[in-house]
Design a protein around this motif. Structure first.
Motif, short mmCIF file in Angstrom:
data_model
loop_
_atom_site.label_atom_id
_atom_site.label_comp_id
_atom_site.label_asym_id
_atom_site.label_seq_id
_atom_site.Cartn_x
_atom_site.Cartn_y
_atom_site.Cartn_z
N TRP A 1 0.83 -1.20 0.00
CA TRP A 1 0.00 0.00 0.00
C TRP A 1 0.87 1.26 0.00
O TRP A 1 1.98 1.27 0.54
CB TRP A 1 -0.93 0.01 1.21
CG TRP A 1 -2.12 -0.89 1.06
CD1 TRP A 1 -2.15 -2.23 1.30
CD2 TRP A 1 -3.41 -0.52 0.61
NE1 TRP A 1 -3.40 -2.73 1.05
CE2 TRP A 1 -4.21 -1.70 0.62
CE3 TRP A 1 -4.00 0.68 0.21
CZ2 TRP A 1 -5.55 -1.71 0.24
CZ3 TRP A 1 -5.34 0.68 -0.17
CH2 TRP A 1 -6.10 -0.50 -0.15
N SER A 2 0.34 2.31 -0.59
CA SER A 2 1.03 3.59 -0.59
C SER A 2 1.01 4.19 0.82
O SER A 2 0.21 3.79 1.67
CB SER A 2 0.36 4.56 -1.57
OG SER A 2 -0.97 4.83 -1.17
N SER A 3 1.90 5.16 1.05
CA SER A 3 1.96 5.80 2.36
C SER A 3 0.77 6.74 2.54
O SER A 3 0.11 7.15 1.59
CB SER A 3 3.26 6.59 2.51
OG SER A 3 3.30 7.65 1.58
N CYS B 1 0.54 10.22 0.67
CA CYS B 1 0.26 10.34 -0.76
C CYS B 1 -1.11 10.98 -0.98
O CYS B 1 -1.96 10.99 -0.09
CB CYS B 1 0.30 8.96 -1.43
SG CYS B 1 1.94 8.22 -1.48
N ARG C 1 -4.70 7.06 -1.26
CA ARG C 1 -4.30 5.83 -0.56
C ARG C 1 -4.74 4.65 -1.44
O ARG C 1 -5.94 4.45 -1.68
CB ARG C 1 -4.97 5.79 0.81
CG ARG C 1 -4.70 4.53 1.61
CD ARG C 1 -3.35 4.54 2.22
NE ARG C 1 -3.26 3.52 3.26
CZ ARG C 1 -2.12 2.98 3.66
NH1 ARG C 1 -0.98 3.37 3.09
NH2 ARG C 1 -2.10 2.08 4.60
N TYR D 1 -0.30 -0.93 -4.47
CA TYR D 1 0.61 -0.92 -5.62
C TYR D 1 0.47 -2.25 -6.37
O TYR D 1 0.73 -3.30 -5.82
CB TYR D 1 2.05 -0.75 -5.17
CG TYR D 1 2.38 0.62 -4.64
CD1 TYR D 1 2.18 1.76 -5.41
CD2 TYR D 1 2.91 0.79 -3.36
CE1 TYR D 1 2.48 3.02 -4.93
CE2 TYR D 1 3.22 2.06 -2.87
CZ TYR D 1 3.00 3.16 -3.67
OH TYR D 1 3.30 4.42 -3.19
N THR E 1 10.41 2.95 -2.57
CA THR E 1 9.29 3.88 -2.76
C THR E 1 9.35 4.40 -4.19
O THR E 1 10.41 4.35 -4.84
CB THR E 1 9.37 5.06 -1.79
OG1 THR E 1 10.56 5.81 -2.06
CG2 THR E 1 9.37 4.58 -0.34
N PRO F 1 5.36 9.28 -6.81
CA PRO F 1 3.95 8.95 -7.08
C PRO F 1 3.35 9.77 -8.21
O PRO F 1 2.54 9.26 -8.99
CB PRO F 1 3.26 9.24 -5.74
CG PRO F 1 4.33 9.05 -4.72
CD PRO F 1 5.59 9.54 -5.37
N PHE G 1 0.31 7.92 -10.04
CA PHE G 1 -0.58 7.61 -8.93
C PHE G 1 -1.26 8.83 -8.33
O PHE G 1 -2.06 8.68 -7.40
CB PHE G 1 0.18 6.85 -7.84
CG PHE G 1 0.70 5.52 -8.30
CD1 PHE G 1 -0.09 4.66 -9.04
CD2 PHE G 1 1.99 5.13 -8.00
CE1 PHE G 1 0.38 3.43 -9.46
CE2 PHE G 1 2.48 3.90 -8.43
CZ PHE G 1 1.68 3.05 -9.16
N SER G 2 -0.96 10.02 -8.83
CA SER G 2 -1.65 11.23 -8.37
C SER G 2 -2.78 11.64 -9.30
O SER G 2 -3.40 12.68 -9.11
CB SER G 2 -0.66 12.40 -8.23
OG SER G 2 0.31 12.11 -7.25
#
Length: 244
Positions: free
Chosen positions: A138-140, A143, A146, A149, A191, A213, A218-219
């Motif tokens: 999982w992402s932090s 980010c 959430r 990955y 990361t 990210p 991922f954003s």
């Protein structure tokens, strides 16, 4: 009677002469150098000490140094305007002018797809790890979104005048490994930002730092929607058992 000196005055005069002779004898016993010093000595004027106030400290301008020189971790910039290049800005402007603002993201998105926000092209989503080690995929919480990955994820991004390939693999324990590759140069880390930081240092823009990210895509809400539609997404939130 008026011309005669009284006995008192005569005695007083004799006493004065005797005292005068005694003083002359005393002065003759003092050394000549000391006698000269005493005769020439004058009262000394004692000057008062001057009071000086402490100077006001002058504030020095801050000396700037990069975090890399100080040995500190590189600052991750999440603001899009600081990391996009000129081609990204032209692409974003073209999208704003030629396309109306969409209230909803379509669900029929097929790969490959190029994200208009950052110019990253997603070629493969990969698969979600629903087995052992899924809690580490999982992402932090810092980010923008959430999300898990996906292992096998592959995307490309043009930056610094070069084409970069981005992938996500897993080690023997199922922990994601993020890899950024430009020709024969390969950068890996735990990361999304870690390999991109190394890529920045090795580029001609060594002081530039980017958000991993963001560059991985991922954003962007399109990427998050694609991940949420993957098989096994509902199982990613289940806690792991010790027997797994």
């Amino acid at each position: 009677m008026t011309g005669e000196i009284s006995i008192y005055e005569r005695k007083r005069k004799i006493n004065i002469e005797e005292n005068h002779n005694i003083l002359k004898e005393l002065c003759s016993d003092i050394p000549q150098e000391l006698n000269l010093t005493l005769s020439l000595s004058k009262p000394v004027n004692i000057k008062k000490a001057r009071l000086y106030s402490k100077p006001t400290p002058v504030s020095k301008p801050p000396v700037r140094a990069s975090r890399r020189i100080k040995g500190e971790a590189a600052e991750v910039i999440n603001e899009l305007d600081y990391v996009v290049d000129q081609n990204d800005r032209i692409r974003q402007l073209d999208i704003k002018v030629n396309q109306p603002e969409r209230l909803m993201i379509p669900y029929d998105i097929s790969l490959p797809v190029t994200l208009g926000s950052i110019g990253t092209t997603i070629w493969s989503l990969g698969k979600l790890n629903t087995g052992k080690g899924r809690s580490k995929c999982w992402s932090s919480r810092s980010c923008k979104y959430r999300h898990p990955y996906p292992i096998g994820y592959r995307a490309t991004k043009s930056h610094f005048g070069n084409d970069y390939s981005m992938t996500i693999s897993a080690d023997s324990k199922g922990v994601p490994v993020f890899t950024v590759q430009m020709k024969s140069q390969v950068f890996s880390g735990g990361t999304p930002t870690a390999p991109w930081t190394e890529a920045c240092i090795k580029s001609k823009f060594s002081t530039t730092r980017v958000s991993g990210p963001l560059f991985y895509g991922f954003s962007d809400p399109i990427t998050i929607q694609l991940i949420e539609g993957m098989e096994g997404y509902d199982k990613m939130s289940f806690p792991e058992d010790k027997e797994e």
